[in-house]
Design a protein around this motif. Structure first.
Motif, PDB file in Angstrom:
ATOM      1  N   PHE A  93       0.830  -1.204   0.000  1.00 54.82           N
ATOM      2  CA  PHE A  93       0.000   0.000   0.000  1.00 54.82           C
ATOM      3  C   PHE A  93       0.868   1.261   0.000  1.00 54.82           C
ATOM      4  O   PHE A  93       0.675   2.158  -0.820  1.00 54.82           O
ATOM      5  N   LYS A  94       1.827   1.314   0.923  1.00 56.04           N
ATOM      6  CA  LYS A  94       2.669   2.515   1.047  1.00 56.04           C
ATOM      7  C   LYS A  94       3.585   2.701  -0.165  1.00 56.04           C
ATOM      8  O   LYS A  94       3.702   3.793  -0.702  1.00 56.04           O
ATOM      9  N   LYS A  95       4.241   1.634  -0.590  1.00 59.06           N
ATOM     10  CA  LYS A  95       5.252   1.745  -1.647  1.00 59.06           C
ATOM     11  C   LYS A  95       4.644   1.868  -3.041  1.00 59.06           C
ATOM     12  O   LYS A  95       5.084   2.692  -3.842  1.00 59.06           O
ATOM     13  N   TYR A  96       3.679   1.051  -3.353  1.00 61.59           N
ATOM     14  CA  TYR A  96       3.173   0.977  -4.716  1.00 61.59           C
ATOM     15  C   TYR A  96       1.911   1.787  -4.971  1.00 61.59           C
ATOM     16  O   TYR A  96       1.677   2.238  -6.081  1.00 61.59           O
ATOM     17  N   MET A  97       1.105   1.968  -3.959  1.00 60.32           N
ATOM     18  CA  MET A  97      -0.121   2.736  -4.156  1.00 60.32           C
ATOM     19  C   MET A  97       0.069   4.200  -3.771  1.00 60.32           C
ATOM     20  O   MET A  97      -0.406   5.086  -4.467  1.00 60.32           O
ATOM     21  N   LYS A  98       0.740   4.436  -2.644  1.00 61.06           N
ATOM     22  CA  LYS A  98       0.977   5.815  -2.187  1.00 61.06           C
ATOM     23  C   LYS A  98       2.284   6.383  -2.749  1.00 61.06           C
ATOM     24  O   LYS A  98       2.561   7.561  -2.575  1.00 61.06           O
ATOM     25  N   LYS A  99       3.083   5.516  -3.372  1.00 56.88           N
ATOM     26  CA  LYS A  99       4.369   5.908  -3.990  1.00 56.88           C
ATOM     27  C   LYS A  99       5.334   6.527  -2.987  1.00 56.88           C
ATOM     28  O   LYS A  99       6.073   7.448  -3.293  1.00 56.88           O
ATOM     29  N   GLU A 100       5.318   6.011  -1.759  1.00 57.72           N
ATOM     30  CA  GLU A 100       6.223   6.500  -0.723  1.00 57.72           C
ATOM     31  C   GLU A 100       7.467   5.634  -0.679  1.00 57.72           C
ATOM     32  O   GLU A 100       7.417   4.435  -0.984  1.00 57.72           O
ATOM     33  N   LYS A 101       8.586   6.251  -0.301  1.00 59.21           N
ATOM     34  CA  LYS A 101       9.814   5.479  -0.138  1.00 59.21           C
ATOM     35  C   LYS A 101       9.762   4.809   1.227  1.00 59.21           C
ATOM     36  O   LYS A 101       9.686   5.474   2.251  1.00 59.21           O
ATOM     37  N   ILE A 102       9.776   3.496   1.183  1.00 58.41           N
ATOM     38  CA  ILE A 102       9.696   2.717   2.415  1.00 58.41           C
ATOM     39  C   ILE A 102      10.472   1.422   2.210  1.00 58.41           C
ATOM     40  O   ILE A 102      10.476   0.864   1.116  1.00 58.41           O
ATOM     41  N   LYS A 103      11.148   0.989   3.240  1.00 56.14           N
ATOM     42  CA  LYS A 103      11.964  -0.215   3.147  1.00 56.14           C
ATOM     43  C   LYS A 103      11.271  -1.369   3.853  1.00 56.14           C
ATOM     44  O   LYS A 103      10.607  -1.188   4.876  1.00 56.14           O
ATOM     45  N   GLN A 104      11.473  -2.561   3.296  1.00 58.31           N
ATOM     46  CA  GLN A 104      10.891  -3.759   3.879  1.00 58.31           C
ATOM     47  C   GLN A 104      11.324  -3.949   5.328  1.00 58.31           C
ATOM     48  O   GLN A 104      10.505  -4.291   6.178  1.00 58.31           O
ATOM     49  N   LYS A 105      12.596  -3.700   5.600  1.00 56.57           N
ATOM     50  CA  LYS A 105      13.091  -3.909   6.967  1.00 56.57           C
ATOM     51  C   LYS A 105      12.418  -2.962   7.956  1.00 56.57           C
ATOM     52  O   LYS A 105      12.166  -3.322   9.102  1.00 56.57           O
ATOM     53  N   ASP A 106      12.083  -1.746   7.506  1.00 55.34           N
ATOM     54  CA  ASP A 106      11.396  -0.797   8.383  1.00 55.34           C
ATOM     55  C   ASP A 106       9.966  -1.249   8.682  1.00 55.34           C
ATOM     56  O   ASP A 106       9.491  -1.125   9.810  1.00 55.34           O
ATOM     57  N   VAL A 107       9.312  -1.776   7.666  1.00 60.77           N
ATOM     58  CA  VAL A 107       7.945  -2.283   7.858  1.00 60.77           C
ATOM     59  C   VAL A 107       7.971  -3.500   8.779  1.00 60.77           C
ATOM     60  O   VAL A 107       7.145  -3.618   9.684  1.00 60.77           O
ATOM     61  N   ALA A 108       8.919  -4.392   8.562  1.00 63.58           N
ATOM     62  CA  ALA A 108       9.046  -5.575   9.426  1.00 63.58           C
ATOM     63  C   ALA A 108       9.225  -5.149  10.875  1.00 63.58           C
ATOM     64  O   ALA A 108       8.612  -5.728  11.786  1.00 63.58           O
ATOM     65  N   LYS A 109      10.024  -4.117  11.089  1.00 55.32           N
ATOM     66  CA  LYS A 109      10.267  -3.624  12.451  1.00 55.32           C
ATOM     67  C   LYS A 109       8.983  -3.044  13.062  1.00 55.32           C
ATOM     68  O   LYS A 109       8.680  -3.304  14.235  1.00 55.32           O
ATOM     69  N   ILE A 110       8.236  -2.279  12.289  1.00 52.68           N
ATOM     70  CA  ILE A 110       6.974  -1.696  12.772  1.00 52.68           C
ATOM     71  C   ILE A 110       6.039  -2.792  13.275  1.00 52.68           C
ATOM     72  O   ILE A 110       5.385  -2.656  14.304  1.00 52.68           O
ATOM     73  N   PHE A 111       5.997  -3.901  12.531  1.00 56.50           N
ATOM     74  CA  PHE A 111       5.068  -4.986  12.863  1.00 56.50           C
ATOM     75  C   PHE A 111       5.684  -6.036  13.782  1.00 56.50           C
ATOM     76  O   PHE A 111       5.017  -7.006  14.142  1.00 56.50           O
ATOM     77  N   GLY A 112       6.937  -5.866  14.136  1.00 54.73           N
ATOM     78  CA  GLY A 112       7.586  -6.769  15.075  1.00 54.73           C
ATOM     79  C   GLY A 112       7.867  -8.155  14.520  1.00 54.73           C
ATOM     80  O   GLY A 112       7.786  -9.145  15.254  1.00 54.73           O
ATOM     81  N   ILE A 113       8.166  -8.223  13.223  1.00 59.05           N
ATOM     82  CA  ILE A 113       8.536  -9.502  12.613  1.00 59.05           C
ATOM     83  C   ILE A 113       9.936  -9.376  12.032  1.00 59.05           C
ATOM     84  O   ILE A 113      10.432  -8.271  11.821  1.00 59.05           O
ATOM     85  N   SER A 114      10.555 -10.497  11.765  1.00 53.01           N
ATOM     86  CA  SER A 114      11.902 -10.470  11.203  1.00 53.01           C
ATOM     87  C   SER A 114      11.838 -10.159   9.709  1.00 53.01           C
ATOM     88  O   SER A 114      10.807 -10.364   9.052  1.00 53.01           O
ATOM     89  N   GLN A 115      12.966  -9.709   9.190  1.00 52.53           N
ATOM     90  CA  GLN A 115      13.071  -9.448   7.756  1.00 52.53           C
ATOM     91  C   GLN A 115      12.852 -10.745   6.969  1.00 52.53           C
ATOM     92  O   GLN A 115      12.234 -10.737   5.916  1.00 52.53           O
ATOM     93  N   ALA A 116      13.335 -11.863   7.495  1.00 60.37           N
ATOM     94  CA  ALA A 116      13.179 -13.161   6.824  1.00 60.37           C
ATOM     95  C   ALA A 116      11.698 -13.556   6.711  1.00 60.37           C
ATOM     96  O   ALA A 116      11.253 -14.030   5.657  1.00 60.37           O
ATOM     97  N   VAL A 117      10.955 -13.351   7.794  1.00 59.36           N
ATOM     98  CA  VAL A 117       9.517 -13.663   7.768  1.00 59.36           C
ATOM     99  C   VAL A 117       8.811 -12.754   6.775  1.00 59.36           C
ATOM    100  O   VAL A 117       7.997 -13.202   5.966  1.00 59.36           O
ATOM    101  N   PHE A 118       9.147 -11.474   6.807  1.00 60.44           N
ATOM    102  CA  PHE A 118       8.549 -10.534   5.860  1.00 60.44           C
ATOM    103  C   PHE A 118       8.840 -10.986   4.430  1.00 60.44           C
ATOM    104  O   PHE A 118       7.932 -11.056   3.604  1.00 60.44           O
ATOM    105  N   SER A 119      10.105 -11.284   4.143  1.00 57.93           N
ATOM    106  CA  SER A 119      10.515 -11.672   2.787  1.00 57.93           C
ATOM    107  C   SER A 119       9.803 -12.933   2.316  1.00 57.93           C
ATOM    108  O   SER A 119       9.389 -13.027   1.158  1.00 57.93           O
TER     109      SER A 119
END
Length: 152
Positions: A111-137
């Motif tokens: 939603f943030k990256k592709y629809m709102k066209k905001e610069k956001i990193k996967q690792k930052d989103v994973a951190k917000i939701f309290g999951i690991s980068q591996a789980v996110f990926s």
């Protein structure tokens, strides 16, 4: 329509049939003989309604849980909620063993990256939701195609 593994689907259909059979027996035992004299076409129609109801309840419940998770981690206005809900419609939320927290994270990311066209990193989103980068990926890889082909 998202691809569903045939063994999973057959198991679900078997569960639905067993539930339907139990309901049918319950109806007979309580004196409701609505199936007496029912032709095969009507029986199949009622069985299909039972199957549709079973799957739609699971999808709806999981969709609501994902939205609740999103509300716990990020602020959403009404327009954002509607856009995210539309993204959720493209996912197979009836599958077993879904990581709803990871799904909330990847839907938020798309939603943030592709629809709102905001610069956001996967690792930052994973951190917000309290999951690991591996789980996110892992979950993003599983559902990326479905999400990115939907309104993006």
């Amino acid at each position: 329509m998202p691809e569903i593994r045939i063994d999973y689907f057959l198991k679900k259909v078997d569960n639905v049939i067993k539930t339907f059979e139990k309901d049918t027996i319950d109806y007979f035992e309580t004196g409701f003989k609505f199936l007496e004299g029912m032709d095969e076409k009507e029986f199949k129609r009622q069985l299909q309604n039972h199957i549709d109801n079973y799957f739609s309840q699971t999808v709806e419940e999981n969709g609501q849980k994902v939205m609740e998770i999103l509300h716990q981690h990020v602020e959403l206005n009404q327009k954002d909620q509607e856009a995210i809900f539309n993204l959720l419609k493209s996912l197979p939320l009836e599958k077993p063993r879904l990581n709803l927290l990871a799904i909330a994270a990847i839907v938020w990311y798309v939603f943030k990256k592709y629809m709102k066209k905001e610069k956001i990193k996967q690792k930052d989103v994973a951190k917000i939701f309290g999951i690991s980068q591996a789980v996110f990926s892992k979950w993003f890889g599983d559902f990326k195609e479905l999400l990115l082909n939907k309104e993006v």
